[in-house]
Motif scaffolding. Structure first.
Motif, mmCIF file in Angstrom:
data_model
loop_
_atom_site.group_PDB
_atom_site.id
_atom_site.type_symbol
_atom_site.label_atom_id
_atom_site.label_comp_id
_atom_site.label_asym_id
_atom_site.label_seq_id
_atom_site.Cartn_x
_atom_site.Cartn_y
_atom_site.Cartn_z
ATOM 1 N N GLY A 104 2.421 2.543 -7.835
ATOM 2 C CA GLY A 104 2.592 2.376 -9.264
ATOM 3 C C GLY A 104 1.563 1.434 -9.860
ATOM 4 O O GLY A 104 1.135 0.468 -9.219
ATOM 5 N N GLY A 135 0.858 -8.181 -1.262
ATOM 6 C CA GLY A 135 1.927 -7.269 -1.660
ATOM 7 C C GLY A 135 1.673 -6.459 -2.914
ATOM 8 O O GLY A 135 2.602 -5.971 -3.551
ATOM 9 N N THR A 136 0.409 -6.289 -3.285
ATOM 10 C CA THR A 136 0.116 -5.573 -4.531
ATOM 11 C C THR A 136 -0.266 -4.113 -4.295
ATOM 12 O O THR A 136 -0.569 -3.401 -5.254
ATOM 13 N N GLY A 137 -0.289 -3.693 -3.045
ATOM 14 C CA GLY A 137 -0.544 -2.272 -2.790
ATOM 15 C C GLY A 137 -1.910 -1.967 -2.197
ATOM 16 O O GLY A 137 -2.333 -0.817 -2.182
ATOM 17 N N LYS A 138 -2.592 -3.004 -1.662
ATOM 18 C CA LYS A 138 -3.925 -2.759 -1.104
ATOM 19 C C LYS A 138 -3.854 -1.799 0.097
ATOM 20 O O LYS A 138 -4.661 -0.883 0.218
ATOM 21 N N THR A 139 -2.865 -2.053 0.961
ATOM 22 C CA THR A 139 -2.748 -1.196 2.147
ATOM 23 C C THR A 139 -2.366 0.229 1.744
ATOM 24 O O THR A 139 -2.935 1.202 2.248
ATOM 25 N N LEU A 140 -1.420 0.322 0.796
ATOM 26 C CA LEU A 140 -1.030 1.649 0.304
ATOM 27 C C LEU A 140 -2.256 2.376 -0.233
ATOM 28 O O LEU A 140 -2.465 3.553 0.032
ATOM 29 N N ASN A 193 -6.791 -11.400 0.698
ATOM 30 C CA ASN A 193 -6.220 -12.175 -0.410
ATOM 31 C C ASN A 193 -7.189 -13.274 -0.831
ATOM 32 O O ASN A 193 -6.959 -13.974 -1.806
ATOM 33 N N HIS A 253 10.551 2.997 -6.563
ATOM 34 C CA HIS A 253 11.467 2.453 -5.549
ATOM 35 C C HIS A 253 12.942 2.735 -5.843
ATOM 36 O O HIS A 253 13.792 2.508 -4.976
ATOM 37 N N ASN A 287 9.921 -4.045 -4.678
ATOM 38 C CA ASN A 287 10.582 -3.309 -3.594
ATOM 39 C C ASN A 287 11.727 -4.155 -3.010
ATOM 40 O O ASN A 287 12.849 -3.675 -2.795
#
Ligand code: ATP
Length: 285
Positions: free
Chosen positions: A22, A64-69, A175, A211, A243
């Motif tokens: 998102g 936790g901002t979605g970098k891996t996603l 980060n 989510h 989440n």
């Protein structure tokens, strides 16, 4: 004849909304334009232009901002092989003394495929999570063991070698942008840099929708829950925290239905359970 570039074009049926990410549409479009547009042009045009594909990108921003996603979705979008994800601290701790060998191994599969199939090779993605851990600016602020140095040197050597290989894309994540060795950020290396920041209210709304999508389609969310209200109450939350909020609200709902003794064999009545506004507010608290 297809080329590695063409093998990795954007999937024609690819849609942002199907990604489960998102609030990052504009970042996605920008990274596509800046880093991957050349991959959908015919290879001979790219050759005529005298340019090379981007070989590496850096995603930076808070946890936790979605970098891996995003890194994983880039792989899917480019129709790449399943990415290899390596973690900075893990490389440092686990492989002391054999770090160079491990970096070498990471690239070996892609190199072999390129050797065998040339431009017909698929695209290989190597993701370095917590890249800052292994490159605490060589020579200055490192841990004194020199291990980070040798890994960075090996990585630089590999990235420079990658220039002849069209089938490798490196994605670094951190980060701490300030900790990344500048040598890694030069053109030809991790050359496209993209900040993945905390989501704004619209982004938080999208993430909340993602989510809560299951509980909404299964009708387990009470109609008194207003996602717009939650989006405005979650200022400064990361995607991971949103989440967590949804999970926590669910467990408040569970707890309302669990009577003493439930855990010793009595089945709670979950039939009519709904997660309501109050559960979300308790979770926020
Ligand atoms: P870190 O820097 O700590 O490694 P990260 O930026 O790589 O964090 P992710 O691992 O991508 O963060 O996100 C963790 C989880 O948080 C995801 O699996 C997902 O559930 C949720 N999440 C984070 N960002 C988003 C987002 N933009 N949209 C939807 N979910 C998200």
């Amino acid at each position: 004849k297809k080329s590695a570039a063409q093998n990795s074009i954007i999937q024609p049926d690819f849609k942002f909304e199907d990604m489960g990410i998102g609030g990052l549409d504009s970042e996605f479009s920008a990274i596509f334009r800046r880093a991957f547009a050349s991959r959908i042009f015919p290879p001979n045009l790219v050759e005529k232009l005298g340019i090379q594909h981007v070989k590496g990108i850096l995603l930076f921003g808070p946890p936790g901002t979605g970098k891996t996603l995003m890194a994983r979705q880039i792989g899917k979008m480019l129709n790449a092989r399943e990415p290899k994800i390596v973690n900075g601290p893990e490389i440092l701790n686990k492989y002391v003394g054999q770090s160079e060998e491990n970096i070498r191994k990471l690239f070996a599969e892609a190199e072999k495929e390129y050797k065998d199939k040339g431009e017909d090779s698929g695209l290989h993605i190597i993701i370095f999570d917590e890249l800052d851990a292994i490159c605490k600016q060589r020579g200055s602020k490192n841990d004194g063991t020199g291990v980070g140095d040798s890994i960075v040197n090996q990585l630089l050597a590999k990235m420079d070698g990658v220039e002849q290989l069209n089938n490798i894309l490196i994605i670094g994540m951190t980060n701490r942008l300030d900790m990344i060795d500048e040598a890694l950020l030069r053109p030809g290396r991790l050359e496209v840099h993209m900040e993945i920041g905390l989501p704004d209210e619209g982004g938080r709304m999208q993430i909340l929708k993602i989510h809560t999508s299951k509980m909404r389609t299964n009708n387990i969310m009470d109609s008194d829950v207003d996602l717009n209200e939650l989006a405005s109450l979650t200022k400064n939350f990361s995607g991971a925290e949103i989440n967590g909020l949804v999970k926590s609200a669910s467990s408040f709902a569970f707890n309302r239905h669990v009577k003493v003794g439930t855990l010793s064999g009595v089945t709670p009545d979950m039939e009519n359970m709904k997660v309501n506004r109050n559960d979300f507010l308790s979770a926020l608290d």
